[in-house]
Design a protein around this motif. Structure first.
Motif, PDB file in Angstrom:
ATOM      1  N   GLU A 136      28.443 -31.621  17.302  1.00 23.86           N
ATOM      2  CA  GLU A 136      29.403 -32.186  18.256  1.00 23.86           C
ATOM      3  C   GLU A 136      30.409 -31.127  18.691  1.00 23.86           C
ATOM      4  OE1 GLU A 136      30.187 -36.719  17.196  1.00 23.86           O
ATOM      5  OE2 GLU A 136      30.271 -35.478  15.396  1.00 23.86           O
ATOM      6  N   LEU A 137      30.860 -30.318  17.722  1.00 29.76           N
ATOM      7  CA  LEU A 137      31.751 -29.214  18.060  1.00 29.76           C
ATOM      8  C   LEU A 137      31.039 -28.219  18.960  1.00 29.76           C
ATOM      9  CD1 LEU A 137      33.435 -28.654  14.582  1.00 29.76           C
ATOM     10  CD2 LEU A 137      34.570 -29.454  16.658  1.00 29.76           C
ATOM     11  N   GLY A 138      29.748 -27.972  18.677  1.00 27.65           N
ATOM     12  CA  GLY A 138      28.976 -27.049  19.500  1.00 27.65           C
ATOM     13  C   GLY A 138      28.941 -27.489  20.951  1.00 27.65           C
ATOM     14  N   ASN A 139      28.704 -28.759  21.201  1.00 27.27           N
ATOM     15  CA  ASN A 139      28.665 -29.265  22.576  1.00 27.27           C
ATOM     16  C   ASN A 139      30.041 -29.282  23.221  1.00 27.27           C
ATOM     17  OD1 ASN A 139      25.900 -29.620  22.855  1.00 27.27           O
ATOM     18  ND2 ASN A 139      25.926 -31.720  22.070  1.00 27.27           N
ATOM     19  N   ARG A 140      31.106 -29.413  22.422  1.00 29.31           N
ATOM     20  CA  ARG A 140      32.455 -29.353  22.985  1.00 29.31           C
ATOM     21  C   ARG A 140      32.798 -27.926  23.412  1.00 29.31           C
ATOM     22  NH1 ARG A 140      35.804 -33.713  21.646  1.00 29.31           N
ATOM     23  NH2 ARG A 140      34.479 -35.563  21.497  1.00 29.31           N
ATOM     24  N   VAL A 141      32.345 -26.955  22.627  1.00 27.53           N
ATOM     25  CA  VAL A 141      32.637 -25.554  22.937  1.00 27.53           C
ATOM     26  C   VAL A 141      31.804 -25.076  24.120  1.00 27.53           C
ATOM     27  CG1 VAL A 141      32.426 -23.184  22.069  1.00 27.53           C
ATOM     28  CG2 VAL A 141      33.401 -24.967  20.613  1.00 27.53           C
ATOM     29  N   LEU A 142      30.499 -25.359  24.097  1.00 30.38           N
ATOM     30  CA  LEU A 142      29.600 -24.958  25.177  1.00 30.38           C
ATOM     31  C   LEU A 142      28.484 -25.995  25.266  1.00 30.38           C
ATOM     32  CD1 LEU A 142      28.871 -22.793  27.291  1.00 30.38           C
ATOM     33  CD2 LEU A 142      27.477 -21.682  25.538  1.00 30.38           C
ATOM     34  N   PRO A 143      28.492 -26.828  26.292  1.00 30.52           N
ATOM     35  CA  PRO A 143      27.490 -27.895  26.399  1.00 30.52           C
ATOM     36  C   PRO A 143      26.067 -27.368  26.219  1.00 30.52           C
ATOM     37  CG  PRO A 143      29.151 -28.146  28.095  1.00 30.52           C
ATOM     38  CD  PRO A 143      29.439 -26.838  27.423  1.00 30.52           C
ATOM     39  N   GLY A 144      25.332 -28.031  25.343  1.00 29.29           N
ATOM     40  CA  GLY A 144      23.951 -27.641  25.064  1.00 29.29           C
ATOM     41  C   GLY A 144      23.786 -26.915  23.749  1.00 29.29           C
ATOM     42  N   VAL A 145      24.848 -26.231  23.285  1.00 25.01           N
ATOM     43  CA  VAL A 145      24.748 -25.484  22.023  1.00 25.01           C
ATOM     44  C   VAL A 145      24.505 -26.429  20.850  1.00 25.01           C
ATOM     45  CG1 VAL A 145      26.034 -24.062  20.372  1.00 25.01           C
ATOM     46  CG2 VAL A 145      26.093 -23.510  22.799  1.00 25.01           C
ATOM     47  N   GLY A 146      25.133 -27.591  20.881  1.00 25.40           N
ATOM     48  CA  GLY A 146      24.948 -28.558  19.805  1.00 25.40           C
ATOM     49  C   GLY A 146      23.509 -29.023  19.697  1.00 25.40           C
ATOM     50  N   TYR A 147      22.856 -29.198  20.848  1.00 32.53           N
ATOM     51  CA  TYR A 147      21.448 -29.602  20.822  1.00 32.53           C
ATOM     52  C   TYR A 147      20.571 -28.494  20.232  1.00 32.53           C
ATOM     53  CZ  TYR A 147      23.045 -33.319  23.918  1.00 32.53           C
ATOM     54  OH  TYR A 147      23.707 -34.411  24.446  1.00 32.53           O
ATOM     55  N   ILE A 349      16.987 -34.788  -0.920  1.00 29.53           N
ATOM     56  CA  ILE A 349      18.042 -35.679  -0.432  1.00 29.53           C
ATOM     57  C   ILE A 349      18.985 -34.928   0.509  1.00 29.53           C
ATOM     58  CG2 ILE A 349      20.103 -36.949  -1.158  1.00 29.53           C
ATOM     59  CD1 ILE A 349      18.491 -37.800  -3.655  1.00 29.53           C
ATOM     60  N   GLY A 350      19.404 -33.722   0.086  1.00 29.75           N
ATOM     61  CA  GLY A 350      20.338 -32.950   0.908  1.00 29.75           C
ATOM     62  C   GLY A 350      19.745 -32.533   2.240  1.00 29.75           C
ATOM     63  N   ALA A 351      18.494 -32.051   2.233  1.00 29.54           N
ATOM     64  CA  ALA A 351      17.853 -31.605   3.475  1.00 29.54           C
ATOM     65  C   ALA A 351      17.629 -32.773   4.423  1.00 29.54           C
ATOM     66  CB  ALA A 351      16.524 -30.918   3.157  1.00 29.54           C
ATOM     67  N   SER A 352      17.184 -33.901   3.893  1.00 30.65           N
ATOM     68  CA  SER A 352      16.894 -35.062   4.727  1.00 30.65           C
ATOM     69  C   SER A 352      18.169 -35.637   5.331  1.00 30.65           C
ATOM     70  CB  SER A 352      16.170 -36.132   3.904  1.00 30.65           C
ATOM     71  OG  SER A 352      14.989 -35.615   3.332  1.00 30.65           O
ATOM     72  N   TYR A 353      19.162 -35.857   4.490  1.00 29.36           N
ATOM     73  CA  TYR A 353      20.422 -36.420   4.955  1.00 29.36           C
ATOM     74  C   TYR A 353      21.089 -35.521   5.998  1.00 29.36           C
ATOM     75  CZ  TYR A 353      25.395 -37.429   5.006  1.00 29.36           C
ATOM     76  OH  TYR A 353      26.667 -37.671   5.430  1.00 29.36           O
ATOM     77  N   THR A 354      21.178 -34.218   5.703  1.00 32.49           N
ATOM     78  CA  THR A 354      21.899 -33.309   6.601  1.00 32.49           C
ATOM     79  C   THR A 354      21.148 -33.110   7.906  1.00 32.49           C
ATOM     80  OG1 THR A 354      22.713 -32.166   4.619  1.00 32.49           O
ATOM     81  CG2 THR A 354      23.070 -31.092   6.728  1.00 32.49           C
ATOM     82  N   SER A 355      19.822 -32.983   7.835  1.00 30.43           N
ATOM     83  CA  SER A 355      19.042 -32.800   9.066  1.00 30.43           C
ATOM     84  C   SER A 355      19.229 -33.989  10.011  1.00 30.43           C
ATOM     85  CB  SER A 355      17.555 -32.625   8.725  1.00 30.43           C
ATOM     86  OG  SER A 355      17.342 -31.448   7.971  1.00 30.43           O
ATOM     87  N   VAL A 356      19.161 -35.197   9.469  1.00 33.67           N
ATOM     88  CA  VAL A 356      19.330 -36.387  10.310  1.00 33.67           C
ATOM     89  C   VAL A 356      20.769 -36.502  10.813  1.00 33.67           C
ATOM     90  CG1 VAL A 356      19.284 -38.917  10.301  1.00 33.67           C
ATOM     91  CG2 VAL A 356      17.396 -37.629   9.289  1.00 33.67           C
ATOM     92  N   SER A 357      21.730 -36.008  10.030  1.00 38.84           N
ATOM     93  CA  SER A 357      23.128 -36.065  10.477  1.00 38.84           C
ATOM     94  C   SER A 357      23.348 -35.234  11.735  1.00 38.84           C
ATOM     95  CB  SER A 357      24.072 -35.590   9.359  1.00 38.84           C
ATOM     96  OG  SER A 357      24.057 -34.174   9.222  1.00 38.84           O
ATOM     97  N   PHE A 358      22.423 -34.309  12.025  1.00 44.35           N
ATOM     98  CA  PHE A 358      22.512 -33.522  13.254  1.00 44.35           C
ATOM     99  C   PHE A 358      21.954 -34.269  14.467  1.00 44.35           C
ATOM    100  CE2 PHE A 358      23.725 -29.961  10.736  1.00 44.35           C
ATOM    101  CZ  PHE A 358      24.253 -29.032  11.620  1.00 44.35           C
ATOM    102  N   LEU A 359      21.343 -35.420  14.240  1.00 44.91           N
ATOM    103  CA  LEU A 359      20.744 -36.182  15.326  1.00 44.91           C
ATOM    104  C   LEU A 359      21.531 -37.432  15.686  1.00 44.91           C
ATOM    105  CD1 LEU A 359      16.982 -36.034  14.205  1.00 44.91           C
ATOM    106  CD2 LEU A 359      18.119 -34.586  15.907  1.00 44.91           C
TER     107      LEU A 359
END
Length: 461
Positions: A136-147, A349-359
């Motif tokens: 979310e911060l990435g898209n606020r700084v430069l749209p598209g970076v967060g994706y 658990i950590g990889a699954s939770y964090t990866s999905v938190s990016f979506l």
């Protein structure tokens, strides 16, 4: 300041934590209304500056992924970050590099801890104060970076999760002699059950905390009985006989890069701990997480070093199991199985939770189905493990390269926010010393990222 996402409405909507909106002595509670008063720890600034953040809408907080208490959620965030950094890959790397470099590997361990400190203190503080996830911060700084960040993290996390499940299968094989496919499937089922439980956040927090303590306790026992040359290791940590740049970059990339960087900080957001008024709590938690991670790295290194210094040659197909066996006999082999399984399941658990938190921040519909998405992520990883029959070496190398790329991009975004976007931090004045060590660490990540590009080019060739 409509851009400041906050810590107001976001945290006012965290399911199981809803009963805490009047609590938290000195934190101003969890509601924007409370923070506008004078009892907030942020004083007038805390109330006035974070109050605007409420207008950005609810982006965090689903009931099932909230913790039962702030203390429990913070402990979960601490150990989620620590155990994510100590996965099966790190255990294997530590054994291999200690066997190769001996006590001189202590220098690489120390350097990786220092880089981890510089990175994680900044990551936790920027994300925790802003109330926004990294993408979310990435898209606020430069749209598209967060994706872009989300794509890199999810792809890398998925491939590494196949390796994490492979680690759990080897652990259960050492413990009970289970077939690796059966062991991997059982471990994946346990992780899925955690995320599909009614209070998934509480279950996840408690599991990673308990298994984190188990890993530290068992590895410490092996370190004691292996009688490592602690004095020599301390000397080599400062004045090493050998400095292997490749070993250092590999270790740092594997313990700081990719999803690992954001595991603990993103857990804070889902737990309802964010905003300028929470800076002290966020800071203490990040330091504690770093201490836990550092302790585990050091005791694992000392356990292997004691065996290597004693003259044992770790030449078999599973050198870590050999090391534990040399140190503590048959009991050591069982301890190895437990440590590897604990490292594997917590990393799943950590990889699954964090990866999905990016979506999930990209759509309210995804956020509402976060638990199911995490469970689905585990399923896909498990299917990949069963079909491939092992962790795919080339894909793991590629995932490591992706980790090396996401670190300078993602961490660069956070450092830009710290230096130039105080509006995203609720007007918080970022400490200059923290900014300096963060920029120094970011410059190092650029070098690691360049190495990653070379690795991807070699794979493509």
């Amino acid at each position: 300041m409509a851009e400041t996402a906050g810590s107001g409405a976001d945290r006012n909507d965290v399911g199981d934590n809803g009963d805490r909106t009047t609590g938290g002595a000195g934190t101003g509670g969890d509601t924007g209304e409370v923070r506008t008063g004078g009892d907030s720890t942020g004083g007038g600034a805390g109330g006035a500056k974070t109050g605007d953040a409420k207008t950005d809408g609810a982006k965090t907080g689903t009931g099932a992924l909230a913790g039962s208490t702030k203390r429990g959620a913070l402990a979960g965030a601490i150990f989620l970050m620590a155990t994510s950094a100590i996965g099966p890959g790190f255990i294997t790397q530590t054994t291999e590099f200690t066997a190769r470099l001996g006590a001189a590997f202590a220098f690489a361990i120390l350097l990786s801890i220092l880089v981890d400190i510089a990175v994680q203190l900044n990551v936790w503080r920027v994300i925790g104060i802003s109330g926004l996830r990294a993408q979310e911060l990435g898209n606020r700084v430069l749209p598209g970076v967060g994706y872009l960040m989300a794509v890199l993290v999810v792809l890398g996390g998925l491939v590494f999760n196949i390796g994490n499940i492979a680690g759990t299968s080897l652990g259960l094989d050492a413990l009970f002699g289970l077939d690796v496919k059966i062991g991997g499937t059982i471990s994946a089922a346990i992780a899925i059950a955690v995320f599909l439980s009614k209070r998934a956040g509480v279950a996840m927090d408690r599991l990673v905390v308990v298994l984190g303590f188990v890993m530290i306790a068992l590895t410490t026992y092996v370190a004691i009985v292996s009688s490592p040359p602690v004095g020599e290791a301390m000397t080599q940590a400062v004045v090493p006989d050998t400095i292997d740049v490749l070993v250092i970059t590999t270790l740092i990339g594997g313990t700081v890069g990719g999803y690992i960087t954001y595991a603990g900080a993103h857990r804070l957001i889902d737990s309802g701990v964010s905003g300028p008024d929470e800076v002290a709590r966020v800071s203490r938690s990040s330091v504690t997480a770093l201490l836990v991670t550092g302790v585990m790295r050091v005791v694992l290194f000392l356990a292997i070093l004691g065996v290597v210094a004693g003259g044992a040659a770790l030449t078999g197909g599973n050198p870590t199991a050999e090391a534990f066996g040399h140190a503590a006999g048959e009991v050591g082999m069982r301890l190895f199985g437990m440590v590897l399984w604990a490292a594997g399941i917590t990393s799943v658990i950590g990889a699954s939770y964090t990866s999905v938190s990016f979506l999930v921040s990209f759509s309210p519909a995804l956020k509402q189905r976060q638990n199911w998405l995490v469970a689905g992520f585990v399923v896909v990883s498990a299917v990949g493990f069963v079909l491939l029959d092992q962790a795919p070496t080339t894909l793991l190398i590629l995932a490591g390269a992706l980790n090396g790329l996401i670190l300078p991009v993602g961490f660069g975004v956070l450092m830009w926010v710290a230096a130039r976007r105080s509006d995203l931090l609720g007007g918080y004045r970022y400490p200059r010393w923290l900014l300096v060590i963060g920029v120094a660490a970011w410059l190092l990540t650029l070098y690691l990222g360049w190495n990653s590009l070379s690795g991807i080019a070699d794979l493509w060739g």
